[in-house]
Scaffold this motif. Structure first.
Motif, PDB file in Angstrom:
ATOM      1  N   LEU A 198       1.115   5.308  -8.056  1.00 34.62           N
ATOM      2  CA  LEU A 198      -0.169   5.903  -8.408  1.00 34.62           C
ATOM      3  C   LEU A 198      -0.004   7.373  -8.797  1.00 34.62           C
ATOM      4  CD1 LEU A 198      -3.279   5.680  -8.564  1.00 34.62           C
ATOM      5  CD2 LEU A 198      -3.313   6.390  -6.173  1.00 34.62           C
ATOM      6  N   LEU A 199       0.844   8.090  -8.077  1.00 35.84           N
ATOM      7  CA  LEU A 199       1.089   9.493  -8.410  1.00 35.84           C
ATOM      8  C   LEU A 199       1.746   9.636  -9.779  1.00 35.84           C
ATOM      9  CD1 LEU A 199       2.223  10.917  -4.963  1.00 35.84           C
ATOM     10  CD2 LEU A 199       0.035  11.237  -6.111  1.00 35.84           C
ATOM     11  N   PHE A 200       2.726   8.785 -10.087  1.00 33.03           N
ATOM     12  CA  PHE A 200       3.346   8.808 -11.416  1.00 33.03           C
ATOM     13  C   PHE A 200       2.317   8.491 -12.496  1.00 33.03           C
ATOM     14  CE2 PHE A 200       7.525   7.721  -9.240  1.00 33.03           C
ATOM     15  CZ  PHE A 200       8.038   8.996  -9.382  1.00 33.03           C
ATOM     16  N   THR A 201       1.426   7.548 -12.219  1.00 31.22           N
ATOM     17  CA  THR A 201       0.404   7.176 -13.196  1.00 31.22           C
ATOM     18  C   THR A 201      -0.584   8.314 -13.411  1.00 31.22           C
ATOM     19  OG1 THR A 201       0.635   4.855 -12.526  1.00 31.22           O
ATOM     20  CG2 THR A 201      -1.329   5.446 -13.770  1.00 31.22           C
ATOM     21  N   LEU A 202      -1.021   8.949 -12.345  1.00 33.66           N
ATOM     22  CA  LEU A 202      -1.951  10.081 -12.477  1.00 33.66           C
ATOM     23  C   LEU A 202      -1.309  11.253 -13.204  1.00 33.66           C
ATOM     24  CD1 LEU A 202      -3.714  10.053  -8.984  1.00 33.66           C
ATOM     25  CD2 LEU A 202      -4.662   9.349 -11.190  1.00 33.66           C
ATOM     26  N   LEU A 250      13.374  -0.669  -8.503  1.00 34.41           N
ATOM     27  CA  LEU A 250      14.035  -0.713  -7.200  1.00 34.41           C
ATOM     28  C   LEU A 250      13.843  -2.085  -6.566  1.00 34.41           C
ATOM     29  CD1 LEU A 250      12.980   2.771  -5.797  1.00 34.41           C
ATOM     30  CD2 LEU A 250      15.232   2.093  -6.653  1.00 34.41           C
ATOM     31  N   PRO A 251      14.892  -2.651  -5.954  1.00 35.21           N
ATOM     32  CA  PRO A 251      14.783  -4.013  -5.399  1.00 35.21           C
ATOM     33  C   PRO A 251      13.685  -4.162  -4.356  1.00 35.21           C
ATOM     34  CG  PRO A 251      17.068  -3.292  -5.442  1.00 35.21           C
ATOM     35  CD  PRO A 251      16.234  -2.116  -5.841  1.00 35.21           C
ATOM     36  N   THR A 252      13.503  -3.166  -3.516  1.00 34.22           N
ATOM     37  CA  THR A 252      12.458  -3.257  -2.494  1.00 34.22           C
ATOM     38  C   THR A 252      11.075  -3.324  -3.122  1.00 34.22           C
ATOM     39  OG1 THR A 252      13.850  -1.917  -1.065  1.00 34.22           O
ATOM     40  CG2 THR A 252      11.554  -2.148  -0.432  1.00 34.22           C
ATOM     41  N   VAL A 253      10.868  -2.544  -4.149  1.00 28.26           N
ATOM     42  CA  VAL A 253       9.570  -2.515  -4.807  1.00 28.26           C
ATOM     43  C   VAL A 253       9.351  -3.810  -5.582  1.00 28.26           C
ATOM     44  CG1 VAL A 253       8.139  -1.253  -6.458  1.00 28.26           C
ATOM     45  CG2 VAL A 253       9.681  -0.009  -4.945  1.00 28.26           C
ATOM     46  N   PHE A 277       0.830  -1.204   0.000  1.00 30.00           N
ATOM     47  CA  PHE A 277       0.000   0.000   0.000  1.00 30.00           C
ATOM     48  C   PHE A 277       0.865   1.256   0.000  1.00 30.00           C
ATOM     49  CE2 PHE A 277      -2.298   3.320   2.329  1.00 30.00           C
ATOM     50  CZ  PHE A 277      -3.370   3.484   1.470  1.00 30.00           C
ATOM     51  N   VAL A 278       1.895   1.264   0.814  1.00 24.76           N
ATOM     52  CA  VAL A 278       2.778   2.431   0.907  1.00 24.76           C
ATOM     53  C   VAL A 278       3.532   2.641  -0.399  1.00 24.76           C
ATOM     54  CG1 VAL A 278       4.843   3.315   2.060  1.00 24.76           C
ATOM     55  CG2 VAL A 278       2.994   2.339   3.410  1.00 24.76           C
ATOM     56  N   LEU A 279       4.021   1.573  -1.003  1.00 23.91           N
ATOM     57  CA  LEU A 279       4.777   1.691  -2.250  1.00 23.91           C
ATOM     58  C   LEU A 279       3.879   1.948  -3.454  1.00 23.91           C
ATOM     59  CD1 LEU A 279       7.458  -1.093  -1.763  1.00 23.91           C
ATOM     60  CD2 LEU A 279       7.747   1.377  -1.546  1.00 23.91           C
ATOM     61  N   ALA A 280       2.605   1.671  -3.319  1.00 15.60           N
ATOM     62  CA  ALA A 280       1.686   1.934  -4.425  1.00 15.60           C
ATOM     63  C   ALA A 280       1.391   3.424  -4.565  1.00 15.60           C
ATOM     64  CB  ALA A 280       0.380   1.169  -4.220  1.00 15.60           C
TER      65      ALA A 280
END
Length: 103
Positions: free
Chosen positions: A23-27, A73-76, A16-19
């Protein structure tokens, strides 16, 4: 000791936090792609409209690249599935085609 169930709960919160940035880049890409597709030059002399289309396309492609870079990014990558980046990449592809064909 943490159980598997606890780890999955943390992973869901991390998703949820990484989304949020994705989401902001997509918008952002969706807005600029929309402007690139809706700007209509009045004629061949309308350099301002062509400049606006080019700028909108460039900003869309930039936002799509940022979204794809965020997904790398590896975490994502560990938490988010690969297909979540497909909407922003599709917007970047549409803007790139608009840029090549009429910007």
């Amino acid at each position: 000791m943490t159980s598997f169930r606890d780890t999955e709960g943390d992973r869901g919160c991390l998703r949820f936090v990484l989304a949020v940035p994705l989401l902001l880049f997509t918008l952002l890409a969706a807005y600029f792609c929309w402007t690139a597709l809706t700007i209509r030059p009045s004629g061949t002399w309308d350099e301002e409209a062509y400049g606006g289309i080019t700028l909108s396309c460039a900003l869309t492609v930039g936002a799509a690249a940022a979204g794809a870079g965020f997904q790398l990014l590896p975490t994502v990558r560990r938490v988010m599935p690969w297909w979540v980046v497909s909407p922003v990449l599709l917007l970047g592809l549409v803007a790139g085609l608009r840029w090549m064909n009429g910007g």
